[in-house]
Write a protein that holds these residues in place. Structure first.
Motif, PDB file in Angstrom:
ATOM      1  N   ALA A  48     -41.499 -15.437 -20.174  1.00  0.00           N
ATOM      2  CA  ALA A  48     -41.820 -14.198 -19.455  1.00  0.00           C
ATOM      3  C   ALA A  48     -43.062 -14.447 -18.606  1.00  0.00           C
ATOM      4  CB  ALA A  48     -42.066 -13.052 -20.441  1.00  0.00           C
ATOM      5  N   TYR A  49     -42.965 -14.094 -17.317  1.00  0.00           N
ATOM      6  CA  TYR A  49     -44.053 -14.340 -16.379  1.00  0.00           C
ATOM      7  C   TYR A  49     -44.364 -13.067 -15.594  1.00  0.00           C
ATOM      8  CZ  TYR A  49     -42.441 -19.111 -17.273  1.00  0.00           C
ATOM      9  OH  TYR A  49     -42.039 -20.271 -17.881  1.00  0.00           O
ATOM     10  N   ASN A  50     -45.648 -12.803 -15.409  1.00  0.00           N
ATOM     11  CA  ASN A  50     -46.052 -11.653 -14.611  1.00  0.00           C
ATOM     12  C   ASN A  50     -45.793 -11.907 -13.128  1.00  0.00           C
ATOM     13  OD1 ASN A  50     -47.198  -9.640 -16.404  1.00  0.00           O
ATOM     14  ND2 ASN A  50     -48.780 -11.151 -16.872  1.00  0.00           N
ATOM     15  N   SER A  51     -45.334 -10.862 -12.434  1.00  0.00           N
ATOM     16  CA  SER A  51     -45.128 -10.925 -10.992  1.00  0.00           C
ATOM     17  C   SER A  51     -45.610  -9.614 -10.387  1.00  0.00           C
ATOM     18  CB  SER A  51     -43.646 -11.147 -10.681  1.00  0.00           C
ATOM     19  OG  SER A  51     -43.425 -11.258  -9.294  1.00  0.00           O
ATOM     20  N   VAL A  52     -46.451  -9.698  -9.332  1.00  0.00           N
ATOM     21  CA  VAL A  52     -47.095  -8.511  -8.776  1.00  0.00           C
ATOM     22  C   VAL A  52     -47.055  -8.554  -7.251  1.00  0.00           C
ATOM     23  CG1 VAL A  52     -49.223  -7.147  -8.680  1.00  0.00           C
ATOM     24  CG2 VAL A  52     -48.663  -8.422 -10.765  1.00  0.00           C
ATOM     25  N   PHE A  53     -46.779  -7.388  -6.649  1.00  0.00           N
ATOM     26  CA  PHE A  53     -46.877  -7.224  -5.201  1.00  0.00           C
ATOM     27  C   PHE A  53     -47.806  -6.045  -4.939  1.00  0.00           C
ATOM     28  CE2 PHE A  53     -45.512  -5.228  -1.225  1.00  0.00           C
ATOM     29  CZ  PHE A  53     -45.637  -6.293  -0.353  1.00  0.00           C
ATOM     30  N   GLN A  54     -48.906  -6.264  -4.181  1.00  0.00           N
ATOM     31  CA  GLN A  54     -49.962  -5.264  -4.021  1.00  0.00           C
ATOM     32  C   GLN A  54     -50.143  -4.813  -2.577  1.00  0.00           C
ATOM     33  OE1 GLN A  54     -53.548  -7.141  -5.420  1.00  0.00           O
ATOM     34  NE2 GLN A  54     -53.166  -6.590  -7.565  1.00  0.00           N
ATOM     35  N   LEU A  55     -50.511  -3.549  -2.439  1.00  0.00           N
ATOM     36  CA  LEU A  55     -51.010  -2.995  -1.188  1.00  0.00           C
ATOM     37  C   LEU A  55     -52.384  -2.411  -1.491  1.00  0.00           C
ATOM     38  CD1 LEU A  55     -47.842  -1.154   0.163  1.00  0.00           C
ATOM     39  CD2 LEU A  55     -48.753  -3.350   0.950  1.00  0.00           C
ATOM     40  N   SER A  56     -53.402  -2.815  -0.707  1.00  0.00           N
ATOM     41  CA  SER A  56     -54.777  -2.419  -1.006  1.00  0.00           C
ATOM     42  C   SER A  56     -55.478  -1.830   0.221  1.00  0.00           C
ATOM     43  CB  SER A  56     -55.596  -3.617  -1.500  1.00  0.00           C
ATOM     44  OG  SER A  56     -55.014  -4.237  -2.612  1.00  0.00           O
ATOM     45  N   ALA A  57     -56.497  -1.047  -0.075  1.00  0.00           N
ATOM     46  CA  ALA A  57     -57.437  -0.605   0.943  1.00  0.00           C
ATOM     47  C   ALA A  57     -58.823  -0.695   0.340  1.00  0.00           C
ATOM     48  CB  ALA A  57     -57.138   0.833   1.391  1.00  0.00           C
ATOM     49  N   GLY A  58     -59.820  -0.996   1.172  1.00  0.00           N
ATOM     50  CA  GLY A  58     -61.159  -1.150   0.623  1.00  0.00           C
ATOM     51  C   GLY A  58     -62.228  -1.095   1.694  1.00  0.00           C
ATOM     52  N   TYR A  59     -63.433  -1.330   1.238  1.00  0.00           N
ATOM     53  CA  TYR A  59     -64.588  -1.303   2.137  1.00  0.00           C
ATOM     54  C   TYR A  59     -65.462  -2.517   1.856  1.00  0.00           C
ATOM     55  CZ  TYR A  59     -68.591   0.420   4.791  1.00  0.00           C
ATOM     56  OH  TYR A  59     -69.618   0.551   5.702  1.00  0.00           O
TER      57      TYR A  59
END
Length: 206
Positions: free
Chosen positions: A193-204
């Motif tokens: 079992a392996y973690n898989s992540v797709f992210q959308l970010s906003a920041g400063y």
């Protein structure tokens, strides 16, 4: 693990103190993400979560920088498992995994498109909590369960993360990123079992 986390926080803070001297930028970010568990797990689907964190970016020169981060990440997957064992119906709901992730990216800044950058680097994750929800049904009586499954998983995850960012002149940025774990997080049997992540970010960025 606490010592590693404290050391990471101290490193980011130390970089922040030296910001004026070493072209260092400090910032914060948050966003939504789609996560799942790959490997031998077939009856799973993506789960929507969130992340929030802080980072420091050291500019090596006009084109390259190094960016360590400290990010709280809500991961896991929805379960589509349905089976009947000795007259008991089992239906999986979800697995929630909370991690404290420490990615370190090497970033390239495009000179032709000001504000655009891409980055890639390793990521270490420390498992904070793990819960699993499922229902069982026997003779028409349905029972919901929510179990702590942290002991079934490895406490550390490791993989590769990569993505792109675009920063506006007002120091607000938007990013997209993908992560794939290389370490089998299953600690109870031979299933992978392996973690898989797709992210959308906003920041400063300060």
């Amino acid at each position: 693990m606490k010592q590693i986390i404290c050391a990471a926080v101290l490193a980011v803070c130390t970089f922040g103190v030296q910001a004026q001297e070493k072209k260092f930028h400090f910032g914060a970010k948050a966003g939504a993400q789609s996560t799942t568990i790959t490997g031998d797990e077939e009856d799973v689907s993506a789960r929507i979560g969130a992340h929030v964190g802080v980072f420091g970016e050291y500019m090596i020169n006009d084109k390259f920088s190094i960016q360590p981060e400290l990010v709280f990440s809500m991961q896991g997957a929805d379960s589509d498992v349905e089976e009947n064992v000795f007259g008991e119906n089992y239906k999986g709901e979800w697995v929630k995994l909370n991690y404290l992730n420490l990615p370190v990216l090497v970033k390239y800044h495009f000179s032709g498109v000001k504000g655009l950058s891409v980055g890639v680097g390793p990521q270490v994750g420390f498992l904070l909590s793990a819960k699993q929800k499922y229902t069982t049904s026997v003779e028409g009586v349905t029972t919901e369960h929510e179990d702590d499954v942290k002991d079934n998983l490895k406490s550390i995850d490791f993989g590769l993360t990569a993505g792109a960012e675009y920063e506006l002149p007002v120091h607000v940025f938007f990013g997209i990123r993908a992560y794939q774990g290389f370490m089998n997080i299953n600690d109870i049997d031979n299933d992978k079992a392996y973690n898989s992540v797709f992210q959308l970010s906003a920041g400063y960025r300060f």
